[in-house]
Design an enzyme around this catalytic site. Structure first.
Site, short mmCIF file in Angstrom:
data_model
loop_
_atom_site.label_atom_id
_atom_site.label_comp_id
_atom_site.label_asym_id
_atom_site.label_seq_id
_atom_site.Cartn_x
_atom_site.Cartn_y
_atom_site.Cartn_z
N ASP A 179 -0.94 -7.26 0.00
CA ASP A 179 -1.91 -6.66 0.71
C ASP A 179 -2.10 -5.36 0.25
O ASP A 179 -1.49 -4.49 0.56
CB ASP A 179 -1.67 -6.90 1.98
CG ASP A 179 -3.02 -6.06 2.89
OD1 ASP A 179 -3.77 -5.50 2.19
OD2 ASP A 179 -2.97 -6.51 3.99
N GLN A 212 -4.67 -0.66 1.35
CA GLN A 212 -4.53 0.91 1.60
C GLN A 212 -3.61 1.40 0.22
O GLN A 212 -3.47 2.75 0.36
CB GLN A 212 -3.54 1.02 2.82
CG GLN A 212 -4.14 0.44 3.99
CD GLN A 212 -5.18 1.18 4.46
OE1 GLN A 212 -5.83 2.43 3.95
NE2 GLN A 212 -6.04 0.73 5.52
N1 C6P Z 1 -7.76 -1.89 8.03
C1 C6P Z 1 -7.80 0.15 9.38
O1 C6P Z 1 -8.54 0.85 9.98
P1 C6P Z 1 -10.93 -5.68 5.60
O2 C6P Z 1 -11.32 -5.49 6.85
O3 C6P Z 1 -10.83 -7.35 5.00
O4 C6P Z 1 -11.73 -4.97 4.51
O5 C6P Z 1 -9.33 -5.14 5.35
C2 C6P Z 1 -8.46 -5.51 6.13
C3 C6P Z 1 -7.28 -5.01 5.96
C4 C6P Z 1 -6.01 -5.71 5.53
N2 C6P Z 1 -4.93 -5.03 5.23
C5 C6P Z 1 -4.79 -3.63 5.44
C6 C6P Z 1 -3.36 -3.02 4.96
C7 C6P Z 1 -5.79 -2.97 6.26
O6 C6P Z 1 -5.51 -1.61 6.38
C8 C6P Z 1 -6.89 -3.64 6.45
C9 C6P Z 1 -8.01 -2.80 7.30
C10 C6P Z 1 -8.60 -1.02 8.81
O7 C6P Z 1 -6.65 0.27 9.33
C11 C6P Z 1 -9.50 -1.69 9.69
S1 C6P Z 1 -8.65 -2.47 10.87
#
Ligand code: C6P
Length: 403
Positions: free
Chosen positions: A196, A199
């Protein structure tokens, strides 16, 4: 250091809002430069045709731009062009693997190894998958520094481990996990790996060939691109073997009333009209990032992070969560006796945007013994003055709430 003043001029939100707007929530989503907004608007105003099926000039232009973006993504992560699938975001990318790969390959008793610091989008798909396949979930714990505890790795990585799905950079602690070592451990037991990278890809060079991961997921909107577009990278030989995720237009080669054959990868996994404008916008975001240079962006963020940690630690009422050596520019914290939601509202009065909440990582909050934290996250348009403004406002809040 980057010339933040010049960079901020590229982001219209800084001129739309008062000049002293401090945005510290790039981990949630980033601001967008004018070039990205223009790329999206250009598609809609100049060549808004469907892709892959329109044999006229604006349709061909749309296809070329959409596929051109795929090439930019592939180059960014050093991947083969055919191994880049456009999705709606990290969440959809992980779900794609959980539905298409895992349901075919996992059986009762197999083990899925995650960490205790996953975002919900790398927890829930595997819980659903585990209920459906009988595969068992295991977790690599984290320690008091917010670092993965890998000393017990022989117990965690076994011949039953079939999938290792881990967060590259924590959206709560900022910890950059040693994913290359973990991928090695996974390969040692023959497990498939998913990173994942929501970030990490926006903030540092990520090279899928060097990591040798099987899958990697990230989102466009966390790297200056539009919402509604993300990426799943998969090794071509695995994608070839995988059944489709969704059925519909474009993902087929032939269709008869009772059976069909599939398109080649990656289009086998892109059913229906895709998010054309968003993918084109993501290509433009990658151009912008490349022009500045990911290495320079990373260096800039690290500089701000060091400054922020030093300065925030000097405020006695601030409690910071996570102290990993390898970390990105994210600081989760609480102020004594002040709920982070209240804090966020008070900071907003000073035109400072931070995130407050569980950050879609409730298991982390539970282990920390808190319901929520505040979080400041930094990107290329932030400066040390932003940190100063944050700290001034924190001190003011402490005084205000204490009085
Ligand atoms: N974190 C945060 O404020 P999406 O929503 O599919 O674009 O990403 C999801 C997601 C998956 N993995 C990690 C490590 C993330 O940080 C995030 C999204 C945002 O931390 C929104 S909760």
């Amino acid at each position: 250091m980057l010339e933040v003043k010049n960079i901020r001029e590229d982001f219209p939100i800084f001129t739309e809002r008062a000049d002293n707007f401090v945005y510290l929530d790039s981990s949630a989503t980033t601001l967008k430069p004018q070039t990205v907004i223009d790329a999206v608007a250009d598609y809609y105003s100049k060549y808004s045709a469907n892709v892959h099926r329109s044999i006229y000039s604006i349709g061909e232009k749309a296809t070329a731009e959409y596929e051109g973006s795929r090439k930019k993504v592939a180059d960014l992560i050093n991947a083969d062009y055919h191994s880049v699938i456009f999705t709606r975001g990290t969440t959809e990318s992980i779900n794609l693997v959980a539905y298409a790969w895992a349901r075919k390959n996992l059986k009762p008793g197999d083990e899925i190894l995650l960490t205790e610091m996953e975002h919900h989008s790398n927890i829930i798909p595997w819980q659903i998958c585990s209920q459906e396949t009988g595969a068992v979930l295991k977790h690599i714990p984290f320690d008091e520094n917010g670092e993965l505890e890998l000393s017990q790795h022989e117990k965690l990585f076994t011949d039953k481990t079939k999938l290792v799905a881990i967060i590259h950079q924590s959206n709560v602690f900022g910890t950059i996990n040693p994913v290359k070592d973990i991928i090695e451990m996974a390969k040692g037991v023959g497990a498939v790996t998913l990173i994942d990278a929501a970030q990490s890809v926006p903030h540092q060079k990520v090279d899928v060939q060097d990591l040798d991961c099987d899958f990697l997921a990230f989102s466009g909107h966390k790297m200056l691109g539009p919402t509604g577009v993300g990426v799943l990278y998969g090794k071509p030989e695995i994608l070839e073997e995988m059944p489709p995720f969704m059925g519909g237009g474009e993902m087929i080669r032939t269709v008869s009333l009772n059976e069909s054959t599939w398109n080649e990868i990656p289009w086998k996994f892109e059913a229906g009209t895709p998010n054309i404008a968003q993918a084109i916008g993501l290509g433009s975001a990658i151009d912008y990032i490349n022009e500045i240079g990911l290495d320079k962006i990373h260096e800039h963020e690290q500089d701000i992070l060091t400054y922020a940690l030093e300065k925030m630690q000097k405020i006695p009422e601030v409690n910071i969560y996570g102290s990993a050596d390898e970390r990105g520019a994210v600081v989760s914290f609480n102020l004594d006796n002040i709920h982070p939601h209240d804090l966020s509202q008070l900071l907003d009065n000073d035109d400072i945007a931070i995130r407050a909440g569980h950050h879609c990582a409730q298991p982390i909050m539970k282990k920390l013994g808190v319901s929520a934290t505040g979080r400041a996250s930094f990107y290329l348009y932030n400066s040390k003055e932003d940190v100063d403004r944050l700290c001034e406002s924190l001190v003011k809040t402490v005084k205000f709430m204490g009085s």
